[in-house]
Design a protein around this motif. Structure first.
Motif, PDB file in Angstrom:
ATOM      1  N   LEU A  32      -2.399   7.041  -6.223  1.00  0.00           N
ATOM      2  CA  LEU A  32      -1.767   6.348  -5.094  1.00  0.00           C
ATOM      3  C   LEU A  32      -0.527   5.592  -5.551  1.00  0.00           C
ATOM      4  CD1 LEU A  32      -4.854   4.860  -3.173  1.00  0.00           C
ATOM      5  CD2 LEU A  32      -3.462   6.823  -2.507  1.00  0.00           C
ATOM      6  N   LEU A  33      -0.600   4.994  -6.744  1.00  0.00           N
ATOM      7  CA  LEU A  33       0.539   4.240  -7.262  1.00  0.00           C
ATOM      8  C   LEU A  33       1.706   5.160  -7.617  1.00  0.00           C
ATOM      9  CD1 LEU A  33      -1.371   1.701  -9.557  1.00  0.00           C
ATOM     10  CD2 LEU A  33      -0.154   1.153  -7.445  1.00  0.00           C
ATOM     11  N   THR A  34       1.401   6.268  -8.275  1.00  0.00           N
ATOM     12  CA  THR A  34       2.486   7.158  -8.727  1.00  0.00           C
ATOM     13  C   THR A  34       3.133   7.913  -7.580  1.00  0.00           C
ATOM     14  OG1 THR A  34       0.853   8.897  -9.192  1.00  0.00           O
ATOM     15  CG2 THR A  34       1.468   7.451 -11.021  1.00  0.00           C
ATOM     16  N   THR A  35       2.384   8.190  -6.534  1.00  0.00           N
ATOM     17  CA  THR A  35       2.938   8.926  -5.391  1.00  0.00           C
ATOM     18  C   THR A  35       3.565   8.008  -4.354  1.00  0.00           C
ATOM     19  OG1 THR A  35       0.808   8.899  -4.255  1.00  0.00           O
ATOM     20  CG2 THR A  35       1.290  10.816  -5.657  1.00  0.00           C
ATOM     21  N   GLY A  36       3.365   6.690  -4.514  1.00  0.00           N
ATOM     22  CA  GLY A  36       3.914   5.757  -3.544  1.00  0.00           C
ATOM     23  C   GLY A  36       3.032   5.524  -2.338  1.00  0.00           C
ATOM     24  N   LEU A  37       1.863   6.189  -2.306  1.00  0.00           N
ATOM     25  CA  LEU A  37       0.971   5.998  -1.162  1.00  0.00           C
ATOM     26  C   LEU A  37       0.373   4.595  -1.119  1.00  0.00           C
ATOM     27  CD1 LEU A  37      -0.931   9.422  -1.145  1.00  0.00           C
ATOM     28  CD2 LEU A  37       0.708   8.600   0.554  1.00  0.00           C
ATOM     29  N   SER A  38       0.374   3.895  -2.257  1.00  0.00           N
ATOM     30  CA  SER A  38      -0.193   2.542  -2.284  1.00  0.00           C
ATOM     31  C   SER A  38       0.632   1.563  -1.451  1.00  0.00           C
ATOM     32  CB  SER A  38      -0.268   2.039  -3.729  1.00  0.00           C
ATOM     33  OG  SER A  38       1.025   1.977  -4.301  1.00  0.00           O
ATOM     34  N   ARG A  39       1.838   1.985  -1.047  1.00  0.00           N
ATOM     35  CA  ARG A  39       2.661   1.109  -0.209  1.00  0.00           C
ATOM     36  C   ARG A  39       2.354   1.273   1.272  1.00  0.00           C
ATOM     37  NH1 ARG A  39       6.552   3.220  -3.774  1.00  0.00           N
ATOM     38  NH2 ARG A  39       7.413   4.541  -2.109  1.00  0.00           N
ATOM     39  N   HIS A  40       1.420   2.179   1.588  1.00  0.00           N
ATOM     40  CA  HIS A  40       1.100   2.459   2.977  1.00  0.00           C
ATOM     41  C   HIS A  40      -0.290   1.930   3.339  1.00  0.00           C
ATOM     42  CE1 HIS A  40       4.658   4.985   3.281  1.00  0.00           C
ATOM     43  NE2 HIS A  40       4.306   5.533   2.115  1.00  0.00           N
ATOM     44  N   THR A  41      -0.414   1.486   4.543  1.00  0.00           N
ATOM     45  CA  THR A  41      -1.626   0.778   4.976  1.00  0.00           C
ATOM     46  C   THR A  41      -2.862   1.658   4.957  1.00  0.00           C
ATOM     47  OG1 THR A  41      -0.350  -0.724   6.372  1.00  0.00           O
ATOM     48  CG2 THR A  41      -2.684  -0.460   6.904  1.00  0.00           C
ATOM     49  N   PHE A  42      -2.774   2.847   5.520  1.00  0.00           N
ATOM     50  CA  PHE A  42      -3.984   3.659   5.676  1.00  0.00           C
ATOM     51  C   PHE A  42      -4.596   4.059   4.332  1.00  0.00           C
ATOM     52  CE2 PHE A  42      -6.170   7.746   6.511  1.00  0.00           C
ATOM     53  CZ  PHE A  42      -7.176   7.254   7.322  1.00  0.00           C
ATOM     54  N   PRO A  43      -3.841   4.608   3.384  1.00  0.00           N
ATOM     55  CA  PRO A  43      -4.452   4.973   2.095  1.00  0.00           C
ATOM     56  C   PRO A  43      -5.042   3.773   1.357  1.00  0.00           C
ATOM     57  CG  PRO A  43      -2.310   6.009   2.333  1.00  0.00           C
ATOM     58  CD  PRO A  43      -2.424   5.023   3.440  1.00  0.00           C
ATOM     59  N   ILE A  44      -4.338   2.643   1.373  1.00  0.00           N
ATOM     60  CA  ILE A  44      -4.844   1.484   0.642  1.00  0.00           C
ATOM     61  C   ILE A  44      -6.091   0.911   1.322  1.00  0.00           C
ATOM     62  CG2 ILE A  44      -3.621  -0.462   1.715  1.00  0.00           C
ATOM     63  CD1 ILE A  44      -3.881   0.272  -2.054  1.00  0.00           C
ATOM     64  N   SER A  45      -6.184   1.053   2.654  1.00  0.00           N
ATOM     65  CA  SER A  45      -7.401   0.593   3.345  1.00  0.00           C
ATOM     66  C   SER A  45      -8.591   1.459   2.949  1.00  0.00           C
ATOM     67  CB  SER A  45      -7.200   0.611   4.860  1.00  0.00           C
ATOM     68  OG  SER A  45      -7.104   1.935   5.354  1.00  0.00           O
ATOM     69  N   LYS A  46      -8.366   2.778   2.796  1.00  0.00           N
ATOM     70  CA  LYS A  46      -9.442   3.673   2.344  1.00  0.00           C
ATOM     71  C   LYS A  46      -9.867   3.314   0.920  1.00  0.00           C
ATOM     72  CE  LYS A  46     -10.479   6.997   4.439  1.00  0.00           C
ATOM     73  NZ  LYS A  46     -11.532   7.218   5.470  1.00  0.00           N
ATOM     74  N   LEU A  47      -8.899   2.968   0.097  1.00  0.00           N
ATOM     75  CA  LEU A  47      -9.208   2.566  -1.279  1.00  0.00           C
ATOM     76  C   LEU A  47     -10.021   1.277  -1.297  1.00  0.00           C
ATOM     77  CD1 LEU A  47      -8.616   3.271  -4.318  1.00  0.00           C
ATOM     78  CD2 LEU A  47      -6.766   1.593  -4.160  1.00  0.00           C
ATOM     79  N   LEU A  48      -9.665   0.323  -0.447  1.00  0.00           N
ATOM     80  CA  LEU A  48     -10.404  -0.939  -0.380  1.00  0.00           C
ATOM     81  C   LEU A  48     -11.844  -0.713   0.063  1.00  0.00           C
ATOM     82  CD1 LEU A  48      -7.744  -3.320   1.216  1.00  0.00           C
ATOM     83  CD2 LEU A  48      -8.644  -3.427  -1.121  1.00  0.00           C
ATOM     84  N   LEU A  49     -12.039   0.162   1.046  1.00  0.00           N
ATOM     85  CA  LEU A  49     -13.387   0.450   1.524  1.00  0.00           C
ATOM     86  C   LEU A  49     -14.252   1.021   0.407  1.00  0.00           C
ATOM     87  CD1 LEU A  49     -12.634   2.005   5.036  1.00  0.00           C
ATOM     88  CD2 LEU A  49     -13.879  -0.113   4.597  1.00  0.00           C
ATOM     89  N   LEU A  50     -13.701   1.968  -0.341  1.00  0.00           N
ATOM     90  CA  LEU A  50     -14.478   2.594  -1.403  1.00  0.00           C
ATOM     91  C   LEU A  50     -14.696   1.640  -2.575  1.00  0.00           C
ATOM     92  CD1 LEU A  50     -15.838   5.098  -2.597  1.00  0.00           C
ATOM     93  CD2 LEU A  50     -13.621   5.758  -3.530  1.00  0.00           C
ATOM     94  N   SER A  51     -13.662   0.934  -2.978  1.00  0.00           N
ATOM     95  CA  SER A  51     -13.786   0.055  -4.141  1.00  0.00           C
ATOM     96  C   SER A  51     -14.726  -1.117  -3.870  1.00  0.00           C
ATOM     97  CB  SER A  51     -12.408  -0.464  -4.570  1.00  0.00           C
ATOM     98  OG  SER A  51     -11.769  -1.146  -3.515  1.00  0.00           O
TER      99      SER A  51
END
Length: 472
Positions: A32-51
């Motif tokens: 997510l960090l290398t692709t830049g997806l970590s700057r977007h709400t939806f992917p980071i919310s999915k990461l928070l749910l799993l983590s």
């Protein structure tokens, strides 16, 4: 933060739910960090749910590296922590909420509060904070924003706090409660009925009225949780046909005869005198836990079937189920009411000997009742003397009741002395001692006991059982 629009987003997002270890999660996070997806709400919310499922500290570290998190991400993490960890991390969700309040860029909304109320309602230490949150709703949400989900959260919070009147007032403000909210209120009223028994028949009767109102609603249909509340209420007030209807409804609608429904039905039928129906429910249950066995043993004990109760107890042990405190209480009580003294002693000795559990004062109370009913008062007194904890008033009253039945004035006076030290204003204690004096024609002492009651301003409390046993 915005939604991602890169071509490889689907591959990465599909990988997130497949993570089963913290190592795999970290790899996804790196992607997510290398692709830049970590700057977007939806992917980071999915990461928070799993983590938050795999490692809460890691989830918090991810969250606190987000620059200017939105209220959506705050809500996502708060909701995830509560749904996964319950009230064990209430301090964390309150801390996250405090960050929302301190932020200039975010403001709590209607999705912020339901999880917070759920967390605060489950632990009395946080009830005060829950009441403060109610005040915050009035401050931060307008009337339109305070939707039925927020009200449902408030209903659940006040129900868990024991503030049933407040919970009911809020419940009545919801135009179309969902099934979970109906069940919250039904269960809350049932809990009050269970706690006070015959002293609060109104709460159990209210369950029946609310259940009827729920049935008339076109939006919800009762489920297993609803039926458990109804059956328990019927048990408290002896409403046999309503409880029988609940059983028929369960069958006709193909609902699950789970441990909770089954245990409630067993207890209901046994207390209504239909032991054969209780046994049928017990035998038909696909899965039986310790509570189911406890209910069946208690039902058999109520009907004086001590041998059958012991058989069920031994069957439970043979199947590898671990007895709890209630199991020992109902089994010793069953022995007490059937004159199975040696068997009851064996169960008591097994609490520590076979199961490695220290008997509690309630277990000693049942033992005293067992020996006292059999007239073995000297033995009961010896057990009282070597108890590792201080006997309570209920135990001494059981001993006094046994001394009364068997005319043992000496031990009755011992019990009375200890009872007066613990409950000097309880009229039952004086009445029991008076009965012993009357049984041996010591009428002057009877009169002195009555005068002592008057001196202490004590009134006789009629019709109250004096034995320790949990079986009537």
């Amino acid at each position: 933060m915005t939604s991602p629009s890169t071509s490889h987003e689907d591959i990465t997002l599909n990988l997130i739910p497949r993570c089963r270890t913290l190592g795999a999660l970290k790899q996804i996070h790196g992607r997510l960090l290398t692709t830049g997806l970590s700057r977007h709400t939806f992917p980071i919310s999915k990461l928070l749910l799993l983590s938050s499922t795999l490692s809460l500290p890691y989830a918090l570290s991810v969250f606190h590296r987000i620059r200017n998190p939105s209220v959506f991400l705050f809500n996502t993490l708060i909701s995830s922590v509560v749904s996964i960890h319950g009230s064990s991390h209430t301090h964390i969700v309150i801390s996250l909420y405090s960050e929302v309040l301190c932020s200039r860029d975010v403001r709590p909304n209607a999705f912020t509060y339901p999880s917070l109320f759920k967390a605060c309602g489950c632990d009395p230490r946080w009830h005060r904070h829950g009441r403060s949150l109610h005040a915050h709703i009035l401050k931060f949400l307008d009337h339109e924003s305070c939707d039925r989900f927020v009200l449902a959260g408030l209903v659940g919070f006040y129900a868990n706090c024991g503030k049933l009147g407040v919970a009911r007032t809020l419940f009545d403000r919801i135009s179309e409660p969902d099934l979970a909210t109906w069940n919250t209120v039904l269960t809350a009223y049932t809990r009050v009925g269970d706690a006070y028994g015959d002293g609060d028949l109104g709460s159990s009767a209210e369950v029946l009225q609310l259940f009827g109102k729920m049935q008339r609603s076109s939006s919800v249909k009762p489920n297993e949780v609803s039926l458990v509340a109804l059956i328990k209420a019927c048990t408290n007030i002896g409403a046999f046909w309503e409880g029988f209807w609940a059983h028929v409804y369960l069958i006709k609608n193909n609902l699950n005869l789970n441990q909770f429904v089954g245990t409630s039905l067993i207890d209901f039928y046994a207390k209504c005198g239909c032991l054969n129906l209780a046994r049928q429910v017990f035998d038909k249950m696909p899965h039986r836990d310790t509570s189911c066995y406890n209910a069946m043993i208690r039902g058999l004990a109520i009907h004086g079937l001590g041998h059958e109760a012991l058989e069920v107890y031994e069957k439970m042990i043979s199947r590898g189920l671990i007895p709890d405190d209630a199991t020992f209480l109902v089994t010793i009580s069953a022995c007490s009411h059937s004159g199975l003294v040696e068997e009851g002693l064996g169960v008591f000795h097994s609490i520590k000997g076979a199961h490695g559990v220290e008997p509690k004062v309630e277990h000693y109370g049942c033992l005293v009742d067992l020996l006292g009913r059999a007239g073995r008062l000297k033995e009961a007194e010896e057990w009282i003397e070597k108890m590792p904890m201080k006997p309570n008033a209920k135990l001494w009253r059981s001993f006094l009741g046994a001394a009364t039945i068997h005319g043992d004035l000496e031990r009755g006076q011992i019990a009375q002395k200890n009872l007066l030290g613990l409950e000097p204003e309880n009229g039952r204690n004086y009445v029991l001692l008076s009965n012993i004096y009357a049984g041996v024609d010591r009428w002057n002492d009877v009169e002195r006991a009555r005068e002592l009651m008057k001196t202490h301003g004590v009134d006789k409390s009629p019709g109250i059982s004096t034995n320790y046993s949990i079986v009537p």
